[in-house]
Design a protein around this motif. Sequence first.
Motif, PDB file in Angstrom:
ATOM      1  N   MET A  90      18.247 -33.360 -11.271  1.00 39.87           N
ATOM      2  CA  MET A  90      17.179 -32.376 -11.306  1.00 39.87           C
ATOM      3  C   MET A  90      17.043 -31.881 -12.742  1.00 39.87           C
ATOM      4  O   MET A  90      18.008 -31.513 -13.395  1.00 39.87           O
ATOM      5  N   LYS A  91      15.803 -31.877 -13.205  1.00 38.52           N
ATOM      6  CA  LYS A  91      15.496 -31.408 -14.553  1.00 38.52           C
ATOM      7  C   LYS A  91      15.461 -29.885 -14.554  1.00 38.52           C
ATOM      8  O   LYS A  91      14.995 -29.256 -13.610  1.00 38.52           O
ATOM      9  N   THR A  92      15.943 -29.267 -15.638  1.00 42.16           N
ATOM     10  CA  THR A  92      15.897 -27.816 -15.808  1.00 42.16           C
ATOM     11  C   THR A  92      15.105 -27.501 -17.064  1.00 42.16           C
ATOM     12  O   THR A  92      15.324 -28.111 -18.111  1.00 42.16           O
ATOM     13  N   ILE A  93      14.170 -26.554 -16.941  1.00 42.60           N
ATOM     14  CA  ILE A  93      13.424 -26.089 -18.106  1.00 42.60           C
ATOM     15  C   ILE A  93      13.600 -24.579 -18.220  1.00 42.60           C
ATOM     16  O   ILE A  93      13.624 -23.869 -17.228  1.00 42.60           O
ATOM     17  N   ASP A  94      13.736 -24.112 -19.443  1.00 39.77           N
ATOM     18  CA  ASP A  94      13.933 -22.693 -19.706  1.00 39.77           C
ATOM     19  C   ASP A  94      12.625 -22.099 -20.225  1.00 39.77           C
ATOM     20  O   ASP A  94      12.201 -22.383 -21.346  1.00 39.77           O
ATOM     21  N   CYS A  95      11.991 -21.284 -19.390  1.00 39.41           N
ATOM     22  CA  CYS A  95      10.722 -20.661 -19.754  1.00 39.41           C
ATOM     23  C   CYS A  95      10.882 -19.160 -19.993  1.00 39.41           C
ATOM     24  O   CYS A  95       9.893 -18.430 -20.012  1.00 39.41           O
ATOM     25  N   ARG A  96      12.112 -18.730 -20.178  1.00 36.38           N
ATOM     26  CA  ARG A  96      12.330 -17.311 -20.459  1.00 36.38           C
ATOM     27  C   ARG A  96      11.793 -16.978 -21.854  1.00 36.38           C
ATOM     28  O   ARG A  96      11.801 -17.816 -22.748  1.00 36.38           O
ATOM     29  N   ASN A  97      11.322 -15.774 -21.981  1.00 38.03           N
ATOM     30  CA  ASN A  97      10.770 -15.253 -23.239  1.00 38.03           C
ATOM     31  C   ASN A  97       9.506 -15.977 -23.695  1.00 38.03           C
ATOM     32  O   ASN A  97       9.152 -15.929 -24.859  1.00 38.03           O
ATOM     33  N   MET A  98       8.830 -16.663 -22.790  1.00 41.26           N
ATOM     34  CA  MET A  98       7.558 -17.308 -23.118  1.00 41.26           C
ATOM     35  C   MET A  98       6.413 -16.368 -22.752  1.00 41.26           C
ATOM     36  O   MET A  98       6.441 -15.724 -21.702  1.00 41.26           O
ATOM     37  N   ALA A  99       5.415 -16.311 -23.612  1.00 43.41           N
ATOM     38  CA  ALA A  99       4.230 -15.495 -23.342  1.00 43.41           C
ATOM     39  C   ALA A  99       3.323 -16.207 -22.345  1.00 43.41           C
ATOM     40  O   ALA A  99       3.281 -17.439 -22.290  1.00 43.41           O
ATOM     41  N   CYS A 100       2.601 -15.423 -21.568  1.00 43.51           N
ATOM     42  CA  CYS A 100       1.608 -15.939 -20.637  1.00 43.51           C
ATOM     43  C   CYS A 100       0.548 -16.701 -21.434  1.00 43.51           C
ATOM     44  O   CYS A 100       0.156 -16.240 -22.504  1.00 43.51           O
ATOM     45  N   PRO A 101       0.103 -17.868 -21.005  1.00 40.26           N
ATOM     46  CA  PRO A 101       0.348 -18.567 -19.757  1.00 40.26           C
ATOM     47  C   PRO A 101       1.379 -19.692 -19.886  1.00 40.26           C
ATOM     48  O   PRO A 101       1.420 -20.582 -19.041  1.00 40.26           O
ATOM     49  N   LEU A 102       2.185 -19.693 -20.939  1.00 42.38           N
ATOM     50  CA  LEU A 102       3.081 -20.816 -21.209  1.00 42.38           C
ATOM     51  C   LEU A 102       4.047 -21.165 -20.084  1.00 42.38           C
ATOM     52  O   LEU A 102       4.287 -22.355 -19.851  1.00 42.38           O
ATOM     53  N   PRO A 103       4.622 -20.204 -19.336  1.00 45.01           N
ATOM     54  CA  PRO A 103       5.505 -20.633 -18.253  1.00 45.01           C
ATOM     55  C   PRO A 103       4.803 -21.526 -17.223  1.00 45.01           C
ATOM     56  O   PRO A 103       5.325 -22.577 -16.845  1.00 45.01           O
ATOM     57  N   VAL A 104       3.611 -21.134 -16.793  1.00 50.09           N
ATOM     58  CA  VAL A 104       2.880 -21.939 -15.801  1.00 50.09           C
ATOM     59  C   VAL A 104       2.473 -23.284 -16.396  1.00 50.09           C
ATOM     60  O   VAL A 104       2.616 -24.329 -15.757  1.00 50.09           O
ATOM     61  N   VAL A 105       2.000 -23.280 -17.634  1.00 51.40           N
ATOM     62  CA  VAL A 105       1.587 -24.523 -18.291  1.00 51.40           C
ATOM     63  C   VAL A 105       2.777 -25.476 -18.422  1.00 51.40           C
ATOM     64  O   VAL A 105       2.672 -26.676 -18.152  1.00 51.40           O
ATOM     65  N   THR A 106       3.934 -24.948 -18.808  1.00 48.32           N
ATOM     66  CA  THR A 106       5.131 -25.773 -18.976  1.00 48.32           C
ATOM     67  C   THR A 106       5.573 -26.358 -17.638  1.00 48.32           C
ATOM     68  O   THR A 106       5.926 -27.543 -17.551  1.00 48.32           O
ATOM     69  N   VAL A 107       5.540 -25.547 -16.586  1.00 49.15           N
ATOM     70  CA  VAL A 107       5.898 -26.029 -15.253  1.00 49.15           C
ATOM     71  C   VAL A 107       4.907 -27.091 -14.789  1.00 49.15           C
ATOM     72  O   VAL A 107       5.300 -28.140 -14.265  1.00 49.15           O
ATOM     73  N   LYS A 108       3.637 -26.843 -14.988  1.00 49.13           N
ATOM     74  CA  LYS A 108       2.601 -27.815 -14.594  1.00 49.13           C
ATOM     75  C   LYS A 108       2.866 -29.167 -15.237  1.00 49.13           C
ATOM     76  O   LYS A 108       2.854 -30.208 -14.575  1.00 49.13           O
ATOM     77  N   ARG A 109       3.108 -29.172 -16.535  1.00 45.25           N
ATOM     78  CA  ARG A 109       3.350 -30.427 -17.253  1.00 45.25           C
ATOM     79  C   ARG A 109       4.611 -31.129 -16.748  1.00 45.25           C
ATOM     80  O   ARG A 109       4.621 -32.346 -16.577  1.00 45.25           O
ATOM     81  N   SER A 110       5.666 -30.359 -16.510  1.00 45.93           N
ATOM     82  CA  SER A 110       6.919 -30.951 -16.030  1.00 45.93           C
ATOM     83  C   SER A 110       6.739 -31.563 -14.645  1.00 45.93           C
ATOM     84  O   SER A 110       7.262 -32.645 -14.370  1.00 45.93           O
ATOM     85  N   LEU A 111       6.009 -30.889 -13.779  1.00 46.12           N
ATOM     86  CA  LEU A 111       5.756 -31.430 -12.444  1.00 46.12           C
ATOM     87  C   LEU A 111       4.912 -32.697 -12.510  1.00 46.12           C
ATOM     88  O   LEU A 111       5.123 -33.633 -11.730  1.00 46.12           O
ATOM     89  N   GLU A 112       3.975 -32.745 -13.430  1.00 48.45           N
ATOM     90  CA  GLU A 112       3.128 -33.940 -13.588  1.00 48.45           C
ATOM     91  C   GLU A 112       3.918 -35.118 -14.149  1.00 48.45           C
ATOM     92  O   GLU A 112       3.638 -36.271 -13.808  1.00 48.45           O
ATOM     93  N   GLU A 113       4.891 -34.840 -15.013  1.00 53.45           N
ATOM     94  CA  GLU A 113       5.708 -35.905 -15.604  1.00 53.45           C
ATOM     95  C   GLU A 113       6.615 -36.570 -14.581  1.00 53.45           C
ATOM     96  O   GLU A 113       6.918 -37.760 -14.710  1.00 53.45           O
ATOM     97  N   ALA A 114       7.045 -35.823 -13.582  1.00 53.97           N
ATOM     98  CA  ALA A 114       7.971 -36.365 -12.580  1.00 53.97           C
ATOM     99  C   ALA A 114       7.561 -35.891 -11.190  1.00 53.97           C
ATOM    100  O   ALA A 114       8.246 -35.075 -10.564  1.00 53.97           O
ATOM    101  N   PRO A 115       6.442 -36.401 -10.678  1.00 50.73           N
ATOM    102  CA  PRO A 115       5.965 -35.934  -9.370  1.00 50.73           C
ATOM    103  C   PRO A 115       6.993 -36.217  -8.271  1.00 50.73           C
ATOM    104  O   PRO A 115       7.591 -37.283  -8.228  1.00 50.73           O
ATOM    105  N   GLY A 116       7.195 -35.229  -7.413  1.00 52.44           N
ATOM    106  CA  GLY A 116       8.110 -35.392  -6.291  1.00 52.44           C
ATOM    107  C   GLY A 116       9.564 -35.092  -6.607  1.00 52.44           C
ATOM    108  O   GLY A 116      10.380 -34.975  -5.696  1.00 52.44           O
ATOM    109  N   GLU A 117       9.903 -34.961  -7.873  1.00 47.86           N
ATOM    110  CA  GLU A 117      11.288 -34.658  -8.247  1.00 47.86           C
ATOM    111  C   GLU A 117      11.488 -33.153  -8.307  1.00 47.86           C
ATOM    112  O   GLU A 117      10.595 -32.405  -8.688  1.00 47.86           O
ATOM    113  N   ALA A 118      12.705 -32.723  -7.919  1.00 50.05           N
ATOM    114  CA  ALA A 118      13.032 -31.299  -7.961  1.00 50.05           C
ATOM    115  C   ALA A 118      13.043 -30.821  -9.415  1.00 50.05           C
ATOM    116  O   ALA A 118      13.445 -31.545 -10.323  1.00 50.05           O
ATOM    117  N   LEU A 119      12.602 -29.597  -9.604  1.00 50.37           N
ATOM    118  CA  LEU A 119      12.543 -28.998 -10.936  1.00 50.37           C
ATOM    119  C   LEU A 119      13.130 -27.600 -10.863  1.00 50.37           C
ATOM    120  O   LEU A 119      12.735 -26.794 -10.015  1.00 50.37           O
TER     121      LEU A 119
END
Length: 193
Positions: free
Chosen positions: A1-30
């Motif tokens: 399972m991939k882990t990404i650290d989105c702490r201390n990110m300004a809006c909307p970067l946490p959602v954008v970062t999660v979106k990209r990570s989910l698109e890179e590995a569809p169906g994999e736990a994040l």
Amino acid sequence: MKTIDCRNMACPLPVVTVKRSLEEAPGEALQVLLDNGAPRENVTRYAANRGLVVTETALEEGVALVITGEATASRDGGGTAIGPTVMLIASDRMGDGPEELGRLLMKNFIITLLELDRLPDRVLFVNSGVLLTTDGSDVVEVLETLVNRGVEVFSCGICLDYFNRRNKLLAGAVTNMFTIAESLLTAGSVVRV
């Protein structure tokens, strides 16, 4: 399972970062590390709206979300309208609060458009909104990218003249009130920002 650290990110970067990570590995736990409050709420809502399962664990600093499942289309509204989607931007800032905050919100809103699956067909800039399409704007490059993706970007000619910015237009083209009115009246949906 991939882990990404989105702490201390300004809006909307946490959602954008999660979106990209989910698109890179569809169906994999994040696993996503987030600050409490709005970042946690926004990412949770984003995932839930796509049919994903979110499990939350409290951390000393923030929260860890584990996102699993197969993403589906957004349930945020994706209804099909007859006619184009037209966005009307009538100010260089968003909301009625402090000017600096309003400008930051508008900048983030326009930047976030690049991350959406569905783009507007046309964006019309009127009044002080035309300042966003001219020299000195922080979002000119973003608007040019939207144009390259097929979004029509138009600025009101009267407004450009009023602000003495017609010769400083860098993104999109100049239009007139007839085209603006016709665009709004024939749109399948109008979004006013």
